[in-house]
Design a protein around this motif. Sequence first.
Motif, short mmCIF file in Angstrom:
data_model
loop_
_atom_site.label_atom_id
_atom_site.label_comp_id
_atom_site.label_asym_id
_atom_site.label_seq_id
_atom_site.Cartn_x
_atom_site.Cartn_y
_atom_site.Cartn_z
N HIS A 61 0.85 -1.19 0.00
CA HIS A 61 0.00 0.00 0.00
C HIS A 61 0.89 1.25 0.00
CE1 HIS A 61 -2.72 3.12 1.42
NE2 HIS A 61 -3.71 2.34 0.99
N PRO A 62 0.54 2.30 -0.75
CA PRO A 62 1.38 3.49 -0.82
C PRO A 62 1.68 4.13 0.54
CG PRO A 62 -0.35 3.58 -2.48
CD PRO A 62 -0.63 2.38 -1.63
N ALA A 63 0.83 3.96 1.52
CA ALA A 63 1.06 4.56 2.83
C ALA A 63 2.02 3.73 3.69
CB ALA A 63 -0.26 4.74 3.57
N ALA A 64 2.20 2.46 3.35
CA ALA A 64 2.97 1.56 4.21
C ALA A 64 4.43 1.96 4.33
CB ALA A 64 2.85 0.12 3.71
N ASP A 65 5.10 2.21 3.21
CA ASP A 65 6.52 2.51 3.26
C ASP A 65 6.82 3.80 4.02
OD1 ASP A 65 9.16 1.62 2.62
OD2 ASP A 65 9.26 3.19 1.08
N PRO A 66 6.13 4.92 3.74
CA PRO A 66 6.39 6.12 4.53
C PRO A 66 6.09 5.93 6.03
CG PRO A 66 5.13 6.68 2.57
CD PRO A 66 5.20 5.19 2.64
N PHE A 67 5.04 5.17 6.34
CA PHE A 67 4.69 4.88 7.73
C PHE A 67 5.81 4.12 8.42
CE2 PHE A 67 2.76 1.63 10.58
CZ PHE A 67 2.34 2.46 11.60
N LYS A 68 6.28 3.04 7.78
CA LYS A 68 7.34 2.23 8.36
C LYS A 68 8.62 3.05 8.54
CE LYS A 68 8.00 -1.73 6.43
NZ LYS A 68 8.09 -2.85 5.51
N LYS A 69 8.97 3.83 7.52
CA LYS A 69 10.20 4.64 7.60
C LYS A 69 10.11 5.67 8.71
CE LYS A 69 11.83 4.01 2.90
NZ LYS A 69 12.01 4.59 1.57
N ALA A 70 8.95 6.27 8.90
CA ALA A 70 8.77 7.25 9.97
C ALA A 70 8.93 6.60 11.35
CB ALA A 70 7.41 7.93 9.85
N LEU A 71 8.36 5.41 11.53
CA LEU A 71 8.51 4.71 12.80
C LEU A 71 9.97 4.39 13.08
CD1 LEU A 71 5.49 2.21 12.84
CD2 LEU A 71 5.72 4.37 14.09
N VAL A 72 10.67 3.86 12.08
CA VAL A 72 12.08 3.51 12.25
C VAL A 72 12.90 4.75 12.55
CG1 VAL A 72 14.14 2.61 11.07
CG2 VAL A 72 11.96 1.37 10.91
N ALA A 73 12.66 5.83 11.82
CA ALA A 73 13.41 7.08 12.03
C ALA A 73 13.24 7.59 13.46
CB ALA A 73 12.97 8.14 11.03
N ASP A 74 12.06 7.38 14.03
CA ASP A 74 11.80 7.83 15.40
C ASP A 74 12.13 6.76 16.44
OD1 ASP A 74 10.98 10.30 14.49
OD2 ASP A 74 8.85 9.83 14.58
N GLY A 75 12.60 5.58 15.98
CA GLY A 75 12.97 4.51 16.90
C GLY A 75 11.80 3.81 17.55
N ILE A 76 10.64 3.84 16.88
CA ILE A 76 9.42 3.27 17.45
C ILE A 76 9.21 1.85 16.92
CG2 ILE A 76 6.92 3.49 17.61
CD1 ILE A 76 7.34 6.53 17.28
N PRO A 77 9.14 0.86 17.80
CA PRO A 77 8.87 -0.51 17.36
C PRO A 77 7.47 -0.65 16.78
CG PRO A 77 9.76 -0.49 19.59
CD PRO A 77 9.42 0.92 19.24
N PHE A 78 7.34 -1.48 15.75
CA PHE A 78 6.04 -1.74 15.12
C PHE A 78 5.17 -2.63 15.97
CE2 PHE A 78 3.08 -3.82 12.20
CZ PHE A 78 2.58 -2.74 11.51
N THR A 79 5.82 -3.59 16.63
CA THR A 79 5.09 -4.53 17.48
C THR A 79 6.02 -5.03 18.57
OG1 THR A 79 3.52 -6.39 17.41
CG2 THR A 79 5.57 -6.66 16.16
N GLN A 80 5.46 -5.81 19.49
CA GLN A 80 6.23 -6.33 20.61
C GLN A 80 5.96 -7.81 20.79
OE1 GLN A 80 6.52 -4.17 24.50
NE2 GLN A 80 5.22 -5.85 25.19
N PHE A 81 7.01 -8.55 21.12
CA PHE A 81 6.90 -9.97 21.43
C PHE A 81 7.38 -10.20 22.86
CE2 PHE A 81 8.02 -10.35 16.73
CZ PHE A 81 6.71 -10.42 16.34
N ALA A 82 6.69 -11.05 23.59
CA ALA A 82 7.08 -11.41 24.95
C ALA A 82 8.13 -12.52 24.89
CB ALA A 82 5.86 -11.88 25.73
N VAL A 83 9.10 -12.42 25.76
CA VAL A 83 10.11 -13.46 25.93
C VAL A 83 10.32 -13.68 27.43
CG1 VAL A 83 11.30 -13.02 23.73
CG2 VAL A 83 12.05 -11.81 25.78
N ASP A 84 10.81 -14.85 27.79
CA ASP A 84 11.03 -15.15 29.21
C ASP A 84 12.16 -14.33 29.80
OD1 ASP A 84 8.94 -16.99 29.27
OD2 ASP A 84 10.26 -18.67 28.74
#
Length: 129
Positions: A61-84
Amino acid sequence: MIRINITSVLVDDQAKALDFYTEKLGFIKKTDVPAGGARWLTVVSPADPDGVELLLEPSGHPAADPFKKALVADGIPFTQFAVDDVHAEAERLKGLGVEFTQEPTDLGPVVTAVLDDTCGNLIQLATMK
């Protein structure tokens, strides 16, 4: 009652994502069905193979790449996984060549670390104390 059964992570290459999420993170492939020019491709935790699926969603989707790049540039994780144990998991993943943008960090009630999934996303690992 509503419950989560599938959630998505936007990936720039499904084959590369499948390799990373299975070979590095340790998920197992659940569903792989052709869907037009892409695939309906999900992975699950081997600890809960009938649990929540993670859809490796093509970021076409045209919005996906700018969205992902903005999150990475700001150091924001897209999602979180639990680990022990974030410290142990970070060391295991570093041994497999995974790059971290945030080393394991004690934040009071939680310890987190952030990694690069090689598919355009930052992913946070977390262990609740």
